[in-house]
Design a protein around this motif. Structure first.
Motif, PDB file in Angstrom:
ATOM      1  N   ALA A  97      16.132  27.353  56.074  1.00  0.00           N
ATOM      2  CA  ALA A  97      16.395  28.489  56.971  1.00  0.00           C
ATOM      3  C   ALA A  97      17.614  29.276  56.504  1.00  0.00           C
ATOM      4  O   ALA A  97      17.628  30.516  56.549  1.00  0.00           O
ATOM      5  CB  ALA A  97      16.602  27.980  58.404  1.00  0.00           C
ATOM      6  N   VAL A  98      18.623  28.564  56.026  1.00  0.00           N
ATOM      7  CA  VAL A  98      19.835  29.232  55.540  1.00  0.00           C
ATOM      8  C   VAL A  98      19.506  30.104  54.325  1.00  0.00           C
ATOM      9  O   VAL A  98      19.942  31.252  54.223  1.00  0.00           O
ATOM     10  CB  VAL A  98      20.920  28.181  55.195  1.00  0.00           C
ATOM     11  CG1 VAL A  98      22.034  28.793  54.367  1.00  0.00           C
ATOM     12  CG2 VAL A  98      21.466  27.560  56.474  1.00  0.00           C
TER      13      VAL A  98
ATOM     14  N   ARG B 297      16.555  31.285  53.495  1.00  0.00           N
ATOM     15  CA  ARG B 297      15.649  32.378  53.868  1.00  0.00           C
ATOM     16  C   ARG B 297      16.408  33.495  54.577  1.00  0.00           C
ATOM     17  O   ARG B 297      16.172  34.672  54.313  1.00  0.00           O
ATOM     18  CB  ARG B 297      14.539  31.828  54.776  1.00  0.00           C
ATOM     19  CG  ARG B 297      13.449  32.834  55.061  1.00  0.00           C
ATOM     20  CD  ARG B 297      12.243  32.175  55.722  1.00  0.00           C
ATOM     21  NE  ARG B 297      11.390  31.489  54.760  1.00  0.00           N
ATOM     22  CZ  ARG B 297      10.988  30.215  54.879  1.00  0.00           C
ATOM     23  NH1 ARG B 297      11.365  29.490  55.911  1.00  0.00           N
ATOM     24  NH2 ARG B 297      10.212  29.672  53.957  1.00  0.00           N
ATOM     25  N   GLU B 298      17.346  33.127  55.441  1.00  0.00           N
ATOM     26  CA  GLU B 298      18.143  34.149  56.126  1.00  0.00           C
ATOM     27  C   GLU B 298      18.991  34.902  55.098  1.00  0.00           C
ATOM     28  O   GLU B 298      19.116  36.121  55.176  1.00  0.00           O
ATOM     29  CB  GLU B 298      19.008  33.485  57.201  1.00  0.00           C
ATOM     30  CG  GLU B 298      19.583  34.435  58.254  1.00  0.00           C
ATOM     31  CD  GLU B 298      20.814  35.184  57.778  1.00  0.00           C
ATOM     32  OE1 GLU B 298      21.032  36.321  58.251  1.00  0.00           O
ATOM     33  OE2 GLU B 298      21.566  34.657  56.931  1.00  0.00           O
TER      34      GLU B 298
ATOM     35  N   SER C 269      22.236  35.263  54.160  1.00  0.00           N
ATOM     36  CA  SER C 269      23.623  35.737  54.217  1.00  0.00           C
ATOM     37  C   SER C 269      24.627  34.747  53.628  1.00  0.00           C
ATOM     38  O   SER C 269      25.788  35.102  53.413  1.00  0.00           O
ATOM     39  CB  SER C 269      24.024  36.041  55.666  1.00  0.00           C
ATOM     40  OG  SER C 269      23.166  36.982  56.255  1.00  0.00           O
TER      41      SER C 269
ATOM     42  N   HIS D   9      25.613  24.351  61.807  1.00  0.00           N
ATOM     43  CA  HIS D   9      26.391  25.321  61.028  1.00  0.00           C
ATOM     44  C   HIS D   9      27.896  25.098  61.162  1.00  0.00           C
ATOM     45  O   HIS D   9      28.652  25.358  60.239  1.00  0.00           O
ATOM     46  CB  HIS D   9      26.027  26.734  61.459  1.00  0.00           C
ATOM     47  CG  HIS D   9      24.574  27.034  61.306  1.00  0.00           C
ATOM     48  ND1 HIS D   9      23.983  27.202  60.080  1.00  0.00           N
ATOM     49  CD2 HIS D   9      23.574  27.144  62.222  1.00  0.00           C
ATOM     50  CE1 HIS D   9      22.684  27.429  60.238  1.00  0.00           C
ATOM     51  NE2 HIS D   9      22.412  27.393  61.529  1.00  0.00           N
TER      52      HIS D   9
ATOM     53  N   ILE E 133      20.581  41.090  54.909  1.00  0.00           N
ATOM     54  CA  ILE E 133      21.596  40.054  55.138  1.00  0.00           C
ATOM     55  C   ILE E 133      22.902  40.666  55.633  1.00  0.00           C
ATOM     56  O   ILE E 133      23.151  41.867  55.494  1.00  0.00           O
ATOM     57  CB  ILE E 133      21.857  39.242  53.850  1.00  0.00           C
ATOM     58  CG1 ILE E 133      22.375  40.151  52.725  1.00  0.00           C
ATOM     59  CG2 ILE E 133      20.585  38.523  53.409  1.00  0.00           C
ATOM     60  CD1 ILE E 133      22.737  39.391  51.454  1.00  0.00           C
ATOM     61  N   SER E 134      23.730  39.816  56.206  1.00  0.00           N
ATOM     62  CA  SER E 134      25.071  40.245  56.600  1.00  0.00           C
ATOM     63  C   SER E 134      25.942  40.287  55.355  1.00  0.00           C
ATOM     64  O   SER E 134      25.956  39.349  54.565  1.00  0.00           O
ATOM     65  CB  SER E 134      25.645  39.256  57.619  1.00  0.00           C
ATOM     66  OG  SER E 134      26.959  39.638  57.975  1.00  0.00           O
TER      67      SER E 134
ATOM     68  N   ARG F 263      25.207  44.537  58.499  1.00  0.00           N
ATOM     69  CA  ARG F 263      23.888  44.455  57.867  1.00  0.00           C
ATOM     70  C   ARG F 263      23.386  45.850  57.460  1.00  0.00           C
ATOM     71  O   ARG F 263      22.249  46.002  57.012  1.00  0.00           O
ATOM     72  CB  ARG F 263      22.878  43.808  58.836  1.00  0.00           C
ATOM     73  CG  ARG F 263      23.151  42.335  59.085  1.00  0.00           C
ATOM     74  CD  ARG F 263      22.186  41.719  60.089  1.00  0.00           C
ATOM     75  NE  ARG F 263      22.682  40.419  60.529  1.00  0.00           N
ATOM     76  CZ  ARG F 263      22.383  39.248  59.958  1.00  0.00           C
ATOM     77  NH1 ARG F 263      21.551  39.213  58.957  1.00  0.00           N
ATOM     78  NH2 ARG F 263      22.902  38.123  60.406  1.00  0.00           N
TER      79      ARG F 263
ATOM     80  N   ARG G  49      24.213  32.707  63.032  1.00  0.00           N
ATOM     81  CA  ARG G  49      23.991  34.153  62.953  1.00  0.00           C
ATOM     82  C   ARG G  49      25.329  34.880  63.134  1.00  0.00           C
ATOM     83  O   ARG G  49      26.038  34.638  64.100  1.00  0.00           O
ATOM     84  CB  ARG G  49      23.000  34.548  64.063  1.00  0.00           C
ATOM     85  CG  ARG G  49      22.635  36.008  64.128  1.00  0.00           C
ATOM     86  CD  ARG G  49      21.267  36.288  63.518  1.00  0.00           C
ATOM     87  NE  ARG G  49      21.067  37.733  63.400  1.00  0.00           N
ATOM     88  CZ  ARG G  49      20.288  38.320  62.523  1.00  0.00           C
ATOM     89  NH1 ARG G  49      19.595  37.584  61.670  1.00  0.00           N
ATOM     90  NH2 ARG G  49      20.183  39.633  62.465  1.00  0.00           N
TER      91      ARG G  49
END
Lengths: 456, 456
Positions: free
Chosen positions: A51-52, A54-55, A57, A386, A439-440, A449, B446
């Motif tokens: 997930a990290v 894929r996200e 950032s 996280h 991404i951020s 973003r 996030r």
């Protein structure tokens, strides 16, 4: 694609089915229910890192757009992001045959950052390691990655481990285990012609402080929780509270009796292997300078803060179902003892609401000594999330700046690469103006973003 | 308050006035205009870190709120942020008596992260160091901070440096200088009973590749820019391009003549101190296995890629106005040579738009070797910004994961502390639900500046 690979690895581990659990049970003596839980933690870690990735950032993309009109000199366009550090050597731990072993947190985070991984299997669970390695190899194949992305070697001799750390292709090391073994890897890595970082999570006695009001409020509940935490996994967790501190008082004496009564009633489970059991038995048998409160069940000893301070060996970790109660004569003595401790993974504070509100002095000293502060709880049971930090000043870990649990563990295995005045088409997607991955990013120092506006 | 302190430090350095510039000029031989520029860079760095600290998001706050209903076990509230690592030892560099010295980037970033700093002044500019130290002490006093927040020691003997690195109170080291000195500090730190991180920015020859189309388009302009970059600061920059590579061709020969003609016409300035001048003269005099293109002015030599590969000493940095042109017979040979280089701070690529669009192979290999890739520019003139990365694989720096220039340099000197189930009143403001500082935080993975919603 990297995310999908990590998820496939999790699927392949699940697909090993009961054979994995039974093999691990046979090799480690850990109960089936615990191993099933640990399998869930292991696949959960792989999915968390998927997930990290894929996200996206996590690469800490930073963009400082060009300022062509700046005086006296124009500012060039400067962009940077994290890239893989290179092949990572991972050493499986004995006490978590799944979650800190072949496909554990070190492997998951190193793969997530984009690195190949060479695992040195722990000799205490070779069959479990082989099964998990086969799952990872299958995931590599299904993802169409080169076979070298994941490799496992066996070997009980320290020379195998040292040869791996010294190999010039290896760029970083992840390790969980004893101070002696971790330090040997550290020394070998530091002495290389090109030194590499070693992330060794090593020893910790995890001080737990019980303030007087908490004892009055819930003495037996804390004793119950403490003994549970000390004997979870037969005391073979790196976060086991091995040092319990309180202020001299009749309530503290009653707490000590309550802890001892509960500890005595425990039937210790089988330890991970004969060597650990022998080490534990010897450590307990030879421990000098304490008063034993139990001689069966889980082992509890007691000592005054003054005597503790005089005997540095009492601050050494004893892996197994053991803890030491330390009686301080004053808060000043308590603070002094805590401040003199070696680095710790965790420190725990039990107090009433009023006591905690007045405990800034304790929080300050514990924050210097430990990586994680737990309030009115127990340090075992490390959340994989996280915000988790599993690390602490030496010797808790070899580099206090990094965690081996949770998504931030990925930062151990990446390094920045900076692109100055790079043509847009050559930039990785993470750094392109239009931010195609959404991404951020830090643009001129501000997290956003948003895309970079078209240049005039 | 920490931000105000850093700004006051900048103000106090400015207030030293011309005495600082004149002292530095006398001690280093660097031109007054360069020193004035460097002073601006130094105060700019302090103000940049003040802005970073005031904005506040640098602490990488992460919050995973409690999930009391999670099965099988509730999730506790977990929060973490970066805290100061502890006292930092900083070694002033000879080649930037202001920007990489007493109040340079290492000191500014270590103070910004909240650490006390002990500077070891460089013996080549003791008077300059004393003046800047007085400015910092004055800022400490005006900020009402303890005097120990900034301390400076002198000492030309390596024993002084090693004693500082070995002192148990020191928790991290910042250094810019030679590989030999940096490695000695690294070894001393790694051998401590409690090892500490060393951020040593050391040697680099900063390869610069010129593709054939770029030579056809702007041969003389590149020769002009290259010679300017090689002789800026009398070649005493760690980013000086000391290795220039191209493909064998008549254009490449013409480029070599153009570089040599320009280099010959340079009148080298005075070097930083007699020792550096002597080292440079000796290195050039004793250099074997190359053809010299100049015997006066800036020194330019030439060698084939095959001969370069056979003579590892040619890849060693020569500090001063010197560069080496290397002629490759094919792109394959060029790629092979680049891939075999030691770690570099920078790598530069000159090409036409079409050439760069087809240069993914070069970008890939350079990204593995270097920390910063420069396109159609020159590596000297390191921008102080958020996206800058000044570091690279060993020996460019001792830890490729960190920069010594730009705002990300602060991460070298901080470590996470995690708070589990912490009463709100004991949390640092950065981690409180209401986000009183308005910083960007990672909530459940996030990035957001939103507060945490009240718990049900």
């Amino acid at each position: 694609m990297r995310a999908r690979f990590l998820e496939t690895a999790a699927d392949e581990i699940v697909a090993l089915g009961d054979a994995l659990i039974q093999t691990a049970h046979r090799e480690t003596g850990l109960p089936v229910a615990r191993l099933e839980g640990e399998r869930g933690r292991t696949t959960g870690q792989l999915r968390l890192f998927a997930a990290v990735v894929r996200e996206g950032s996590w690469v800490d993309a930073r963009i400082d757009p060009a300022l062509p009109d700046r005086k006296p000199l124009p500012r060039p366009d400067v962009r940077r992001m994290l890239r893989p550090i290179g092949p990572v050597a991972v050493f499986g731990a004995s006490n978590f045959p799944l979650a800190f072993s072949v496909a554990g947190g070190d492997t998951a985070s190193a793969l997530a950052a984009g690195n190949p991984v060479v695992v040195k299997a722990h000799p205490a669970h070779p069959g479990t390691s082989d099964l998990v390695a086969s799952a990872l190899r299958s995931a590599v194949q299904k993802a169409g990655l080169p076979v070298g992305v994941f490799v496992m070697v066996h070997g009980a001799s320290p020379e195998v481990s040292l040869a791996l750390v010294r190999h010039e292709a290896i760029q970083a090391v992840g390790f969980t285990g004893s101070i002696r073994a971790g330090r040997a890897l550290w020394d070998a890595a530091a002495a290389r012609p090109r030194p590499i970082p070693v992330f060794a999570e090593m020893g910790s006695i995890n001080p737990l402080i019980v303030l007087p009001g908490a004892l009055r409020e819930r003495r037996d509940a804390i004793a119950e929780g403490l003994v549970g935490s000390c004997t979870l996994g037969v005391g073979q967790f790196c976060t086991k509270p091995g040092l319990v501190l309180g202020l001299s008082s009749p309530e503290w004496d009653a707490f000590a009796r309550s802890v001892a009564d509960r500890a005595r009633a425990i039937t210790p489970g089988v330890m991970l292997h004969a060597g650990i059991q022998a080490s534990f038995d010897r450590a307990v048998r030879e421990l000098q300078g304490v008063a034993w409160l139990t001689d069966t069940g889980a082992r509890v000893a007691r000592v005054s803060a003054a005597d503790f301070a005089r005997q540095p060996h009492l601050a050494h970790e004893i892996f197994g179902p053991y803890t030491l109660l330390v009686t301080a004569s004053s808060r000043g003595e308590l603070l002094q003892l805590l401040g003199a401790l070696d680095g710790q993974l965790t420190a725990t504070l039990h107090g009433t609401a009023d006591e905690l509100a007045a405990a800034q002095d304790l929080v300050d000293v514990l924050g210097r000594v430990a990586g994680r502060l737990v309030f009115n709880g127990y340090p075992t049971g490390v959340e994989v999330s996280h915000a988790m930090h599993h690390g602490g000043p030496y010797p808790a870990s070899s580099d206090a700046r990094f965690t081996s649990v949770g998504s931030a563990a990925i930062f151990r295995f990446a390094r920045p690469v900076c692109y100055q005045s790079c043509p847009p088409a050559l930039l990785p997607p993470e750094l392109r103006d239009e931010n195609p991955l959404g991404i951020s990013r830090l643009v001129d120092g501000r997290a956003t973003r948003d895309p970079i506006p078209p240049r005039a």
